[in-house]
Scaffold this motif. Sequence first.
Motif, PDB file in Angstrom:
ATOM      1  N   THR A 137       3.692  54.811  58.663  1.00 47.05           N
ATOM      2  CA  THR A 137       2.448  54.800  57.884  1.00 47.05           C
ATOM      3  C   THR A 137       1.232  55.163  58.735  1.00 47.05           C
ATOM      4  O   THR A 137       0.109  55.089  58.252  1.00 47.05           O
ATOM      5  CB  THR A 137       2.210  53.414  57.246  1.00 47.05           C
ATOM      6  OG1 THR A 137       2.144  52.430  58.289  1.00 47.05           O
ATOM      7  CG2 THR A 137       3.308  53.063  56.257  1.00 47.05           C
TER       8      THR A 137
ATOM      9  N   ARG B 260       2.408  61.115  52.251  1.00 49.83           N
ATOM     10  CA  ARG B 260       3.739  60.549  52.477  1.00 49.83           C
ATOM     11  C   ARG B 260       4.720  61.549  53.082  1.00 49.83           C
ATOM     12  O   ARG B 260       5.712  61.149  53.672  1.00 49.83           O
ATOM     13  CB  ARG B 260       4.316  60.019  51.160  1.00 49.83           C
ATOM     14  CG  ARG B 260       3.551  58.856  50.595  1.00 49.83           C
ATOM     15  CD  ARG B 260       4.269  58.168  49.456  1.00 49.83           C
ATOM     16  NE  ARG B 260       4.760  59.005  48.389  1.00 49.83           N
ATOM     17  CZ  ARG B 260       4.097  59.287  47.272  1.00 49.83           C
ATOM     18  NH1 ARG B 260       2.879  58.825  47.091  1.00 49.83           N
ATOM     19  NH2 ARG B 260       4.657  60.025  46.333  1.00 49.83           N
TER      20      ARG B 260
ATOM     21  N   ARG C 103       7.311  47.066  50.163  1.00 47.29           N
ATOM     22  CA  ARG C 103       6.391  47.654  51.151  1.00 47.29           C
ATOM     23  C   ARG C 103       6.246  49.156  50.902  1.00 47.29           C
ATOM     24  O   ARG C 103       5.142  49.697  50.942  1.00 47.29           O
ATOM     25  CB  ARG C 103       6.900  47.402  52.568  1.00 47.29           C
ATOM     26  CG  ARG C 103       5.974  48.020  53.606  1.00 47.29           C
ATOM     27  CD  ARG C 103       5.765  47.119  54.795  1.00 47.29           C
ATOM     28  NE  ARG C 103       4.678  47.657  55.595  1.00 47.29           N
ATOM     29  CZ  ARG C 103       4.844  48.323  56.723  1.00 47.29           C
ATOM     30  NH1 ARG C 103       6.043  48.497  57.217  1.00 47.29           N
ATOM     31  NH2 ARG C 103       3.813  48.786  57.381  1.00 47.29           N
ATOM     32  N   TYR C 104       7.359  49.833  50.624  1.00 46.91           N
ATOM     33  CA  TYR C 104       7.276  51.274  50.345  1.00 46.91           C
ATOM     34  C   TYR C 104       6.599  51.517  48.996  1.00 46.91           C
ATOM     35  O   TYR C 104       5.817  52.454  48.858  1.00 46.91           O
ATOM     36  CB  TYR C 104       8.649  51.956  50.375  1.00 46.91           C
ATOM     37  CG  TYR C 104       8.494  53.457  50.252  1.00 46.91           C
ATOM     38  CD1 TYR C 104       8.060  54.209  51.327  1.00 46.91           C
ATOM     39  CD2 TYR C 104       8.721  54.105  49.043  1.00 46.91           C
ATOM     40  CE1 TYR C 104       7.863  55.573  51.219  1.00 46.91           C
ATOM     41  CE2 TYR C 104       8.532  55.466  48.919  1.00 46.91           C
ATOM     42  CZ  TYR C 104       8.106  56.203  50.016  1.00 46.91           C
ATOM     43  OH  TYR C 104       7.899  57.549  49.902  1.00 46.91           O
TER      44      TYR C 104
ATOM     45  N   TYR D 124       2.964  51.326  49.601  1.00 48.69           N
ATOM     46  CA  TYR D 124       2.558  52.522  50.357  1.00 48.69           C
ATOM     47  C   TYR D 124       2.491  53.728  49.421  1.00 48.69           C
ATOM     48  O   TYR D 124       1.533  54.503  49.452  1.00 48.69           O
ATOM     49  CB  TYR D 124       3.559  52.755  51.495  1.00 48.69           C
ATOM     50  CG  TYR D 124       3.404  54.062  52.226  1.00 48.69           C
ATOM     51  CD1 TYR D 124       2.312  54.303  53.054  1.00 48.69           C
ATOM     52  CD2 TYR D 124       4.378  55.060  52.111  1.00 48.69           C
ATOM     53  CE1 TYR D 124       2.182  55.505  53.737  1.00 48.69           C
ATOM     54  CE2 TYR D 124       4.254  56.258  52.792  1.00 48.69           C
ATOM     55  CZ  TYR D 124       3.152  56.472  53.598  1.00 48.69           C
ATOM     56  OH  TYR D 124       3.027  57.661  54.263  1.00 48.69           O
TER      57      TYR D 124
ATOM     58  N   THR E  67      -0.841  56.053  48.818  1.00 53.51           N
ATOM     59  CA  THR E  67      -0.814  57.245  49.652  1.00 53.51           C
ATOM     60  C   THR E  67      -0.230  58.404  48.849  1.00 53.51           C
ATOM     61  O   THR E  67       0.904  58.324  48.387  1.00 53.51           O
ATOM     62  CB  THR E  67       0.045  57.011  50.916  1.00 53.51           C
ATOM     63  OG1 THR E  67      -0.371  55.782  51.533  1.00 53.51           O
ATOM     64  CG2 THR E  67      -0.103  58.147  51.899  1.00 53.51           C
TER      65      THR E  67
ATOM     66  N   HIS F 242      -7.138  50.481  48.688  1.00 57.12           N
ATOM     67  CA  HIS F 242      -6.435  49.252  49.078  1.00 57.12           C
ATOM     68  C   HIS F 242      -7.292  48.048  48.705  1.00 57.12           C
ATOM     69  O   HIS F 242      -8.493  48.064  48.905  1.00 57.12           O
ATOM     70  CB  HIS F 242      -6.182  49.246  50.597  1.00 57.12           C
ATOM     71  CG  HIS F 242      -5.189  50.262  51.029  1.00 57.12           C
ATOM     72  ND1 HIS F 242      -3.846  49.999  51.073  1.00 57.12           N
ATOM     73  CD2 HIS F 242      -5.337  51.544  51.417  1.00 57.12           C
ATOM     74  CE1 HIS F 242      -3.199  51.086  51.494  1.00 57.12           C
ATOM     75  NE2 HIS F 242      -4.099  52.035  51.704  1.00 57.12           N
TER      76      HIS F 242
END
Length: 164
Positions: A83, A91, A143-144, A147, A151, A163
């Motif tokens: 990240t 990504r 978590r992904y 993200y 992103t 965020h």
Amino acid sequence: MSPVTGSMVIYLLSGWLGSRFPGVDFMSHDNGHLLEVMFGWRGNPHWGPFHLLSTVLIFAGFWLLSAAWRVLYHAQRRHELATAGPYARIRHPQYVGFVIIMFGFLLQWPTLLTLLMFPILVWIYSRLALHEEADMLAQFGERYQSYRQHTPAFIPGKGQTQHH
């Protein structure tokens, strides 16, 4: 694309090109840079705007690819999600780098084969990105997912949320 293959394409189009651009020897190396010829820029095509832009794009693509691979290498060694660096903005910087490089070469030496292959390769890279995302979701879960929500996939700032 090799100069030989490019020359073969130019040879096959020589009748049409000759009628559209009389007096241009399309079998010479310099006139193989079709964009410069078609826009009427004479002189050394290696200093023409398309060739210079091509060089910038190729170097930028390799820089992005190198920066992304460095971050990805270290993240994979630590079994973490990448990240940082280019991954903080998009990504799939490695695929964006490849597309930028391919587009740079397409500008420098356009041929029928490169014009045909470019969209096919872009489609293939986009499909690889989808498969990669499924793998990352399985490996890193929430978590992904977070993200991915914050992103953008390919274009920085596109669809990016703040965020909280």
